[in-house]
Design an enzyme around this catalytic site. Structure first.
Site, mmCIF file in Angstrom:
data_model
loop_
_atom_site.group_PDB
_atom_site.id
_atom_site.type_symbol
_atom_site.label_atom_id
_atom_site.label_comp_id
_atom_site.label_asym_id
_atom_site.label_seq_id
_atom_site.Cartn_x
_atom_site.Cartn_y
_atom_site.Cartn_z
ATOM 1 N N ARG A 119 0.844 -1.197 0.000
ATOM 2 C CA ARG A 119 0.000 0.000 0.000
ATOM 3 C C ARG A 119 0.879 1.247 0.000
ATOM 4 O O ARG A 119 2.032 1.214 0.391
ATOM 5 C CB ARG A 119 -0.903 0.013 1.236
ATOM 6 N N LYS A 134 4.216 -6.476 11.857
ATOM 7 C CA LYS A 134 3.352 -6.844 10.731
ATOM 8 C C LYS A 134 3.609 -8.285 10.279
ATOM 9 O O LYS A 134 4.745 -8.678 10.032
ATOM 10 C CB LYS A 134 3.611 -5.867 9.583
ATOM 11 N N ARG A 185 -0.601 5.846 13.297
ATOM 12 C CA ARG A 185 0.600 5.720 14.126
ATOM 13 C C ARG A 185 0.190 5.945 15.573
ATOM 14 O O ARG A 185 -0.476 6.918 15.875
ATOM 15 C CB ARG A 185 1.640 6.790 13.774
HETATM 16 C C1 BTN Z 1 0.608 -3.787 2.377
HETATM 17 O O1 BTN Z 1 1.347 -2.838 2.071
HETATM 18 O O2 BTN Z 1 0.376 -4.058 3.542
HETATM 19 C C2 BTN Z 1 -0.005 -4.621 1.296
HETATM 20 C C3 BTN Z 1 0.889 -5.738 0.863
HETATM 21 C C4 BTN Z 1 0.251 -6.613 -0.196
HETATM 22 C C5 BTN Z 1 1.235 -7.606 -0.779
HETATM 23 C C6 BTN Z 1 0.567 -8.597 -1.701
HETATM 24 S S1 BTN Z 1 1.630 -9.944 -2.116
HETATM 25 C C7 BTN Z 1 0.488 -10.487 -3.307
HETATM 26 C C8 BTN Z 1 -0.060 -9.260 -3.987
HETATM 27 N N1 BTN Z 1 0.795 -8.858 -5.079
HETATM 28 C C9 BTN Z 1 1.394 -7.683 -4.862
HETATM 29 O O3 BTN Z 1 2.193 -7.133 -5.632
HETATM 30 N N2 BTN Z 1 1.001 -7.196 -3.680
HETATM 31 C C10 BTN Z 1 0.061 -8.069 -3.032
#
Ligand code: BTN
Length: 320
Positions: free
Chosen positions: A116, A181, A315
């Site tokens: 994100r 996380k 945060r």
């Molecule tokens: C975040 O930032 O918390 C979201 C992470 C999401 C990662 C997943 S892995 C599978 C899918 N493909 C990607 O490129 N991103 C999501």
């Protein structure tokens, strides 16, 4: 190359001769494939004279035979790539070229995993879960309301069912254990959200990763670190499919309002004092919960304000 990797996944030594015999190729063909494997999949292979080759550590590969059957049983055809830039990006490309949703895409490794807010997502070969589910949304905006939060709830239940009982949610859709996380969700849309559109539900879970090669910019953990042993990602995918199918079904039938209390009960920062980074001015308030659309409700200087959208982050501003 996958057949060779399957032979090596136990992490033990195998001689070039034995590998060649098993695959019906010469020792030098094995050696060449190992070179390519190291270069293309970033998988270190150890070579010891007299003993042969072994992977740096044992792997439990995704099993397309098992998972395709499980996905198909839910009406979600599934495919697995050894390596891809991003499963979300690949799904969007396939949708654009006419693939009909629903379908699931998994990859052993992502070279440009997307997180994100423009962040990257680290996905070393064979360690974590890189999962994207493509769905068609034809109920307009209502069917999208709170969707990413509901996916978070389904993912939370899958983690808990797999033994990670202390996991919880952080708005909008992070999964944390003790402030670290363990999983994240990235929803991407194509088409017209007010009409018929496609949503890609991207889920990244730190499953067996114990070491980061230096690029994760926040505290993190993994299922393996929490549980003290390696996790079979195939079993976890089946559990995730089960929970997603259950929760997406409830969301489609009754909307987010039916799941709102359950989400709030699992929100780790409910009632806590937080700072919300949105645009230029951070906002400090107390978390009251989420509204019908999944926006966060904060009490700011005695007045309730709601904030939605994917560009927000929370945060902790104290240790209340
Ligand atoms: C975040 O930032 O918390 C979201 C992470 C999401 C990662 C997943 S892995 C599978 C899918 N493909 C990607 O490129 N991103 C999501």
């Amino acid at each position: 190359m996958l057949s060779l990797l399957r032979l090596l996944q136990d992490g033990r030594f195998h001689s070039g001769e034995a590998l060649g015999a098993a695959l019906g190729v010469s020792r030098s063909a094995i050696w060449k494939q190992l070179q390519v494997m190291e270069a293309e999949w970033a998988l270190p292979v150890h070579r010891v004279r007299g003993r042969g080759y072994r992977l740096e550590s044992q792997l439990l590969l995704l099993d397309e035979d098992v998972l395709a059957v499980n996905g198909a049983a839910r009406g979600w055809p599934l495919s697995i790539l050894p390596t891809v830039d991003s499963t979300n990006a690949e799904v969007l490309r396939r949708l654009a070229s006419g693939h009909v949703p629903p379908f699931i895409m998994l990859a052993e490794r992502q070279t440009a995993g997307r997180g994100r807010r423009g962040r990257s997502w680290v996905s070393p070969f064979g360690e974590n879960l890189n999962y994207s589910l493509a769905l068609q949304i034809d109920g307009g905006r209502r069917q999208l309301e709170g969707l990413s939060l509901v996916v978070g709830l389904a993912l939370l239940r899958a983690l808990q069912a797999s033994g990670v009982v202390r996991a919880g949610l952080k708005w909008p859709n992070d999964l944390l254990v003790d402030g670290r996380k363990i999983a994240g969700i990235l929803l991407e849309l194509s088409g017209d959200p007010a009409d018929v559109c496609h949503v890609v539900i991207g889920i990244g879970v730190n499953v067996n990763m114990l070491v980061d090669k230096g690029s994760i910019d926040q505290p993190w953990t993994s299922m393996r670190a929490e549980l003290g042993g390696a996790v079979d990602r195939n079993e976890f995918v089946c559990e995730l499919n089960r929970q997603l199918s259950l929760y997406l079904g409830m969301h489609q039938a009754h909307g987010f309002s039916a799941l709102r209390n359950e989400w709030q009960d699992n929100h780790l920062w409910q009632g806590r004092s937080v700072t919300l980074a949105t645009g230029a001015n951070p906002i400090t308030g107390v978390v009251l919960g989420v509204d019908q659309s999944g926006a966060i409700r904060l009490r700011v200087a005695g007045v309730e304000q709601n904030f939605s959208g994917g560009e927000l982050s929370l945060r902790l501003s104290d240790d209340s």
